[in-house]
Design a protein around this motif. Sequence first.
Motif, PDB file in Angstrom:
ATOM      1  N   THR A 216       0.842  -1.207   0.000  1.00  0.00           N
ATOM      2  CA  THR A 216       0.000   0.000   0.000  1.00  0.00           C
ATOM      3  C   THR A 216       0.874   1.254   0.000  1.00  0.00           C
ATOM      4  OG1 THR A 216      -0.178  -0.048   2.412  1.00  0.00           O
ATOM      5  CG2 THR A 216      -1.952  -1.128   1.144  1.00  0.00           C
ATOM      6  N   ASN A 217       2.069   1.170   0.591  1.00  0.00           N
ATOM      7  CA  ASN A 217       2.971   2.337   0.561  1.00  0.00           C
ATOM      8  C   ASN A 217       3.389   2.662  -0.873  1.00  0.00           C
ATOM      9  OD1 ASN A 217       3.019   2.649   3.383  1.00  0.00           O
ATOM     10  ND2 ASN A 217       5.197   3.137   3.357  1.00  0.00           N
TER      11      ASN A 217
ATOM     12  N   GLN B 283      -0.996  -7.939   1.041  1.00  0.00           N
ATOM     13  CA  GLN B 283       0.170  -7.348   0.387  1.00  0.00           C
ATOM     14  C   GLN B 283       1.125  -8.482  -0.010  1.00  0.00           C
ATOM     15  OE1 GLN B 283       1.121  -3.072   2.148  1.00  0.00           O
ATOM     16  NE2 GLN B 283       1.345  -4.628   3.726  1.00  0.00           N
TER      17      GLN B 283
ATOM     18  N   ALA C  69       4.176  -7.791  -1.143  1.00  0.00           N
ATOM     19  CA  ALA C  69       5.540  -7.312  -0.842  1.00  0.00           C
ATOM     20  C   ALA C  69       5.453  -6.220   0.225  1.00  0.00           C
ATOM     21  CB  ALA C  69       6.204  -6.795  -2.111  1.00  0.00           C
TER      22      ALA C  69
ATOM     23  N   TRP D 104       7.032  -6.994   5.813  1.00  0.00           N
ATOM     24  CA  TRP D 104       5.910  -6.985   6.762  1.00  0.00           C
ATOM     25  C   TRP D 104       4.951  -8.087   6.345  1.00  0.00           C
ATOM     26  CZ3 TRP D 104       5.019  -4.969  11.408  1.00  0.00           C
ATOM     27  CH2 TRP D 104       3.716  -4.985  11.912  1.00  0.00           C
TER      28      TRP D 104
ATOM     29  N   GLY E 183       3.105  -1.575  13.542  1.00  0.00           N
ATOM     30  CA  GLY E 183       4.300  -0.836  13.165  1.00  0.00           C
ATOM     31  C   GLY E 183       3.957   0.230  12.140  1.00  0.00           C
ATOM     32  N   VAL E 184       4.827   1.209  12.046  1.00  0.00           N
ATOM     33  CA  VAL E 184       4.611   2.345  11.149  1.00  0.00           C
ATOM     34  C   VAL E 184       5.843   2.485  10.254  1.00  0.00           C
ATOM     35  CG1 VAL E 184       4.283   4.855  11.034  1.00  0.00           C
ATOM     36  CG2 VAL E 184       3.217   3.547  12.884  1.00  0.00           C
TER      37      VAL E 184
ATOM     38  N   GLY F  28       2.733   4.312   6.288  1.00  0.00           N
ATOM     39  CA  GLY F  28       2.139   2.977   6.209  1.00  0.00           C
ATOM     40  C   GLY F  28       1.941   2.414   7.602  1.00  0.00           C
ATOM     41  N   ILE F  29       0.782   1.848   7.818  1.00  0.00           N
ATOM     42  CA  ILE F  29       0.449   1.338   9.153  1.00  0.00           C
ATOM     43  C   ILE F  29       0.020  -0.123   9.013  1.00  0.00           C
ATOM     44  CG2 ILE F  29      -1.061   1.645  11.164  1.00  0.00           C
ATOM     45  CD1 ILE F  29      -1.421   4.590  10.221  1.00  0.00           C
ATOM     46  N   GLY F  30       0.693  -0.986   9.759  1.00  0.00           N
ATOM     47  CA  GLY F  30       0.319  -2.400   9.782  1.00  0.00           C
ATOM     48  C   GLY F  30      -0.116  -2.760  11.193  1.00  0.00           C
TER      49      GLY F  30
HETATM   50  C1  BTN Z   1       7.603  -1.921  10.879  1.00  0.00           C
HETATM   51  O1  BTN Z   1       7.239  -2.110  12.042  1.00  0.00           O
HETATM   52  O2  BTN Z   1       8.665  -2.412  10.460  1.00  0.00           O
HETATM   53  C2  BTN Z   1       6.732  -1.097   9.977  1.00  0.00           C
HETATM   54  C3  BTN Z   1       5.675  -1.954   9.336  1.00  0.00           C
HETATM   55  C4  BTN Z   1       4.779  -1.174   8.402  1.00  0.00           C
HETATM   56  C5  BTN Z   1       3.852  -2.101   7.637  1.00  0.00           C
HETATM   57  C6  BTN Z   1       2.821  -1.339   6.861  1.00  0.00           C
HETATM   58  S1  BTN Z   1       1.529  -2.391   6.262  1.00  0.00           S
HETATM   59  C7  BTN Z   1       0.914  -1.091   5.293  1.00  0.00           C
HETATM   60  C8  BTN Z   1       2.099  -0.350   4.712  1.00  0.00           C
HETATM   61  N1  BTN Z   1       2.526  -0.936   3.472  1.00  0.00           N
HETATM   62  C9  BTN Z   1       3.731  -1.498   3.559  1.00  0.00           C
HETATM   63  O3  BTN Z   1       4.326  -2.078   2.636  1.00  0.00           O
HETATM   64  N2  BTN Z   1       4.213  -1.335   4.810  1.00  0.00           N
HETATM   65  C10 BTN Z   1       3.305  -0.580   5.638  1.00  0.00           C
END
Ligand code: BTN
Length: 266
Positions: free
Chosen positions: A29-30, A52, A54, A63, A126-127, A144-146
């Motif tokens: 999504t990023n 996702q 990748a 992630w 994580g962000v 990006g927020i997971g």
């Molecule tokens: C971390 O803690 O390492 C950060 C993780 C961030 C994951 C999110 S999921 C939505 C967005 N798209 C990605 O590819 N990564 C972030």
Amino acid sequence: MLPTREPRREGSFPRFGKKVYTFQTIDSTNNCARALAGCWAEEGTVVIAEEQTAGKGRLGRTWLATPGENLTFSIILRPSLPSEEMNLLPLLVAVGVARAVESVISMNVQCKWPNDLLLDGKKFAGVLMEGVLSNNAVDYVVVGIGINVNQTLFPPELAERATSLRLATGASINRDTLFRAILHSLETEYDSLSASGFHEVLPRWLSYAPIVGRQVTISQDGSILAGTVRGISKHGGLIVETNGEERVVFAGDVTILNMEPYAARN
Ligand code: BTN
């Protein structure tokens, strides 16, 4: 990859989430949000995916999130911010997510520098921030927020350190309710800090992160720094005292040598 469908939830939110591009499967999504931001997508535009292929984490990591059980999304921000203050944004996002999660699950959330959110000492979110600068100012930022929401099984190498809202509470969480709460909370934090100055995020973030005075090790690029945390710098770096000298660190993995204060927040 650019979106192939029209936004589905237009008009559901004031600004953050006014446009939401929804995918069943996407690489990251990023990546999509960055492509949109480069094509002048407005602030608050969100890209969300069930899966996702990748998904990206910090420090070049992957992630992983089981499709259909979690929240993986990215939001475009266009703050008026000098480039050196960009690292305050993940702290703002962490506070916004922490507040929203606490409102939904009635448990204390902790923030861990730089971008992690924990429940009972284990990471559930994580962000990942990716920014584009021009003339020493932020042009746009994709955040990006997971969030591990209802996932209960994790790969063995993560199982000790990872959790989900469902594992922490014992209850299944409505992802749509949580998503709406997060967007609302992020917009509230963002507008408030845009007005007051983004450095005001520091005391807010610290109220979720009892890290000052703790002994830590920080691993970065194969080297390990050990010391005592003295605070967060005005630009969002971790201030660590080591051998009587203070250093400001902007990236790395922090291990807190005694995690007890993270178990409960008053
Ligand atoms: C971390 O803690 O390492 C950060 C993780 C961030 C994951 C999110 S999921 C939505 C967005 N798209 C990605 O590819 N990564 C972030």
